[in-house]
Design a protein around this motif. Structure first.
Motif, PDB file in Angstrom:
ATOM      1  N   ALA A  94      -3.053  -1.148 -13.153  1.00  0.00           N
ATOM      2  CA  ALA A  94      -3.453  -1.322 -11.757  1.00  0.00           C
ATOM      3  C   ALA A  94      -2.442  -2.272 -11.143  1.00  0.00           C
ATOM      4  O   ALA A  94      -2.042  -3.252 -11.775  1.00  0.00           O
ATOM      5  CB  ALA A  94      -4.855  -1.911 -11.667  1.00  0.00           C
ATOM      6  N   GLY A  95      -1.987  -1.963  -9.953  1.00  0.00           N
ATOM      7  CA  GLY A  95      -1.000  -2.820  -9.326  1.00  0.00           C
ATOM      8  C   GLY A  95      -1.035  -2.706  -7.821  1.00  0.00           C
ATOM      9  O   GLY A  95      -1.703  -1.828  -7.269  1.00  0.00           O
ATOM     10  N   THR A  96      -0.312  -3.573  -7.180  1.00  0.00           N
ATOM     11  CA  THR A  96      -0.285  -3.639  -5.728  1.00  0.00           C
ATOM     12  C   THR A  96       1.143  -3.524  -5.236  1.00  0.00           C
ATOM     13  O   THR A  96       2.035  -4.193  -5.746  1.00  0.00           O
ATOM     14  CB  THR A  96      -0.887  -4.975  -5.247  1.00  0.00           C
ATOM     15  OG1 THR A  96      -2.213  -5.091  -5.762  1.00  0.00           O
ATOM     16  CG2 THR A  96      -0.926  -5.050  -3.738  1.00  0.00           C
ATOM     17  N   VAL A  97       1.337  -2.675  -4.234  1.00  0.00           N
ATOM     18  CA  VAL A  97       2.618  -2.577  -3.543  1.00  0.00           C
ATOM     19  C   VAL A  97       2.409  -3.221  -2.180  1.00  0.00           C
ATOM     20  O   VAL A  97       1.453  -2.893  -1.476  1.00  0.00           O
ATOM     21  CB  VAL A  97       3.081  -1.113  -3.396  1.00  0.00           C
ATOM     22  CG1 VAL A  97       4.386  -1.035  -2.629  1.00  0.00           C
ATOM     23  CG2 VAL A  97       3.215  -0.458  -4.773  1.00  0.00           C
ATOM     24  N   GLU A  98       3.274  -4.148  -1.830  1.00  0.00           N
ATOM     25  CA  GLU A  98       3.118  -4.909  -0.591  1.00  0.00           C
ATOM     26  C   GLU A  98       4.132  -4.458   0.447  1.00  0.00           C
ATOM     27  O   GLU A  98       5.284  -4.188   0.115  1.00  0.00           O
ATOM     28  CB  GLU A  98       3.269  -6.399  -0.872  1.00  0.00           C
ATOM     29  CG  GLU A  98       2.251  -6.899  -1.883  1.00  0.00           C
ATOM     30  CD  GLU A  98       2.317  -8.389  -2.106  1.00  0.00           C
ATOM     31  OE1 GLU A  98       2.937  -9.110  -1.298  1.00  0.00           O
ATOM     32  OE2 GLU A  98       1.735  -8.851  -3.103  1.00  0.00           O
ATOM     33  N   PHE A  99       3.690  -4.400   1.692  1.00  0.00           N
ATOM     34  CA  PHE A  99       4.528  -3.996   2.816  1.00  0.00           C
ATOM     35  C   PHE A  99       4.482  -5.070   3.887  1.00  0.00           C
ATOM     36  O   PHE A  99       3.441  -5.703   4.092  1.00  0.00           O
ATOM     37  CB  PHE A  99       4.021  -2.680   3.419  1.00  0.00           C
ATOM     38  CG  PHE A  99       4.135  -1.501   2.514  1.00  0.00           C
ATOM     39  CD1 PHE A  99       5.254  -0.684   2.549  1.00  0.00           C
ATOM     40  CD2 PHE A  99       3.115  -1.197   1.626  1.00  0.00           C
ATOM     41  CE1 PHE A  99       5.356   0.425   1.713  1.00  0.00           C
ATOM     42  CE2 PHE A  99       3.213  -0.095   0.775  1.00  0.00           C
ATOM     43  CZ  PHE A  99       4.331   0.711   0.823  1.00  0.00           C
ATOM     44  N   LEU A 100       5.581  -5.241   4.579  1.00  0.00           N
ATOM     45  CA  LEU A 100       5.655  -6.091   5.748  1.00  0.00           C
ATOM     46  C   LEU A 100       5.811  -5.167   6.948  1.00  0.00           C
ATOM     47  O   LEU A 100       6.782  -4.411   7.021  1.00  0.00           O
ATOM     48  CB  LEU A 100       6.838  -7.055   5.634  1.00  0.00           C
ATOM     49  CG  LEU A 100       6.924  -8.157   6.666  1.00  0.00           C
ATOM     50  CD1 LEU A 100       5.680  -9.051   6.613  1.00  0.00           C
ATOM     51  CD2 LEU A 100       8.172  -8.999   6.412  1.00  0.00           C
ATOM     52  N   VAL A 101       4.843  -5.193   7.852  1.00  0.00           N
ATOM     53  CA  VAL A 101       4.813  -4.268   8.978  1.00  0.00           C
ATOM     54  C   VAL A 101       4.982  -5.065  10.262  1.00  0.00           C
ATOM     55  O   VAL A 101       4.338  -6.107  10.444  1.00  0.00           O
ATOM     56  CB  VAL A 101       3.461  -3.504   8.994  1.00  0.00           C
ATOM     57  CG1 VAL A 101       3.388  -2.555  10.163  1.00  0.00           C
ATOM     58  CG2 VAL A 101       3.259  -2.755   7.681  1.00  0.00           C
ATOM     59  N   ASP A 102       5.843  -4.571  11.148  1.00  0.00           N
ATOM     60  CA  ASP A 102       6.042  -5.269  12.408  1.00  0.00           C
ATOM     61  C   ASP A 102       5.072  -4.762  13.475  1.00  0.00           C
ATOM     62  O   ASP A 102       4.227  -3.908  13.210  1.00  0.00           O
ATOM     63  CB  ASP A 102       7.497  -5.174  12.883  1.00  0.00           C
ATOM     64  CG  ASP A 102       7.906  -3.782  13.307  1.00  0.00           C
ATOM     65  OD1 ASP A 102       7.049  -2.890  13.443  1.00  0.00           O
ATOM     66  OD2 ASP A 102       9.121  -3.575  13.512  1.00  0.00           O
ATOM     67  N   LYS A 103       5.193  -5.282  14.682  1.00  0.00           N
ATOM     68  CA  LYS A 103       4.242  -4.951  15.751  1.00  0.00           C
ATOM     69  C   LYS A 103       4.275  -3.477  16.129  1.00  0.00           C
ATOM     70  O   LYS A 103       3.322  -2.967  16.721  1.00  0.00           O
ATOM     71  CB  LYS A 103       4.501  -5.811  16.991  1.00  0.00           C
ATOM     72  CG  LYS A 103       5.796  -5.477  17.705  1.00  0.00           C
ATOM     73  CD  LYS A 103       5.960  -6.303  18.942  1.00  0.00           C
ATOM     74  CE  LYS A 103       7.181  -5.862  19.714  1.00  0.00           C
ATOM     75  NZ  LYS A 103       7.260  -6.515  21.003  1.00  0.00           N
ATOM     76  N   ASN A 104       5.344  -2.774  15.774  1.00  0.00           N
ATOM     77  CA  ASN A 104       5.443  -1.350  16.081  1.00  0.00           C
ATOM     78  C   ASN A 104       4.918  -0.464  14.957  1.00  0.00           C
ATOM     79  O   ASN A 104       4.951   0.755  15.060  1.00  0.00           O
ATOM     80  CB  ASN A 104       6.905  -0.984  16.386  1.00  0.00           C
ATOM     81  CG  ASN A 104       7.418  -1.725  17.581  1.00  0.00           C
ATOM     82  OD1 ASN A 104       6.743  -1.826  18.598  1.00  0.00           O
ATOM     83  ND2 ASN A 104       8.603  -2.286  17.469  1.00  0.00           N
ATOM     84  N   GLY A 105       4.461  -1.079  13.877  1.00  0.00           N
ATOM     85  CA  GLY A 105       3.913  -0.310  12.767  1.00  0.00           C
ATOM     86  C   GLY A 105       4.977   0.112  11.826  1.00  0.00           C
ATOM     87  O   GLY A 105       4.898   0.960  11.037  1.00  0.00           O
TER      88      GLY A 105
END
Length: 105
Positions: A94-105
């Motif tokens: 089990a693991g997590t992939v992390e994303f950084l999303v800006d105001k435009n998605g």
């Protein structure tokens, strides 16, 4: 440029390496995570997304699921990318992939 050179000198003195890079500014950033399960054979499923943007001292205070304000297109792309990333490495756990999303998605 003078501040960049000063920072490079500080890095060189502190860490023995003065290389520098510039990161893109992310306006109104959001920390979105996708939890996944992989079986080690390239089969990976996701357990949807959650928004972990509310943090204090690098600790999550509130997680909301599903992440609000994502378009279905963005959500589906993130879910698919997370699974493809882990499947490419035959991830088993089990693991997590992390994303950084800006105001435009």
């Amino acid at each position: 440029e003078p501040q960049f050179k000063q920072a490079a000198n500080e890095a060189l003195n502190a860490f023995g390496d003065g290389r520098m890079f510039v990161e893109k500014y992310v306006e109104t950033p959001r920390h979105i995570e996708v939890q996944c399960l992989g079986d080690g054979t390239g089969e990976v499923i996701h357990l949807w997304d959650r928004d972990c943007s509310v943090q204090r001292r690098h600790q999550k205070i509130i997680e909301t699921a599903p992440s609000m304000g994502l378009t279905e297109e963005t959500r589906n792309a993130m879910l698919n990318d997370a699974c493809r990333l882990l499947a490419a490495d035959n991830y088993r756990a089990a693991g997590t992939v992390e994303f950084l999303v800006d105001k435009n998605g």
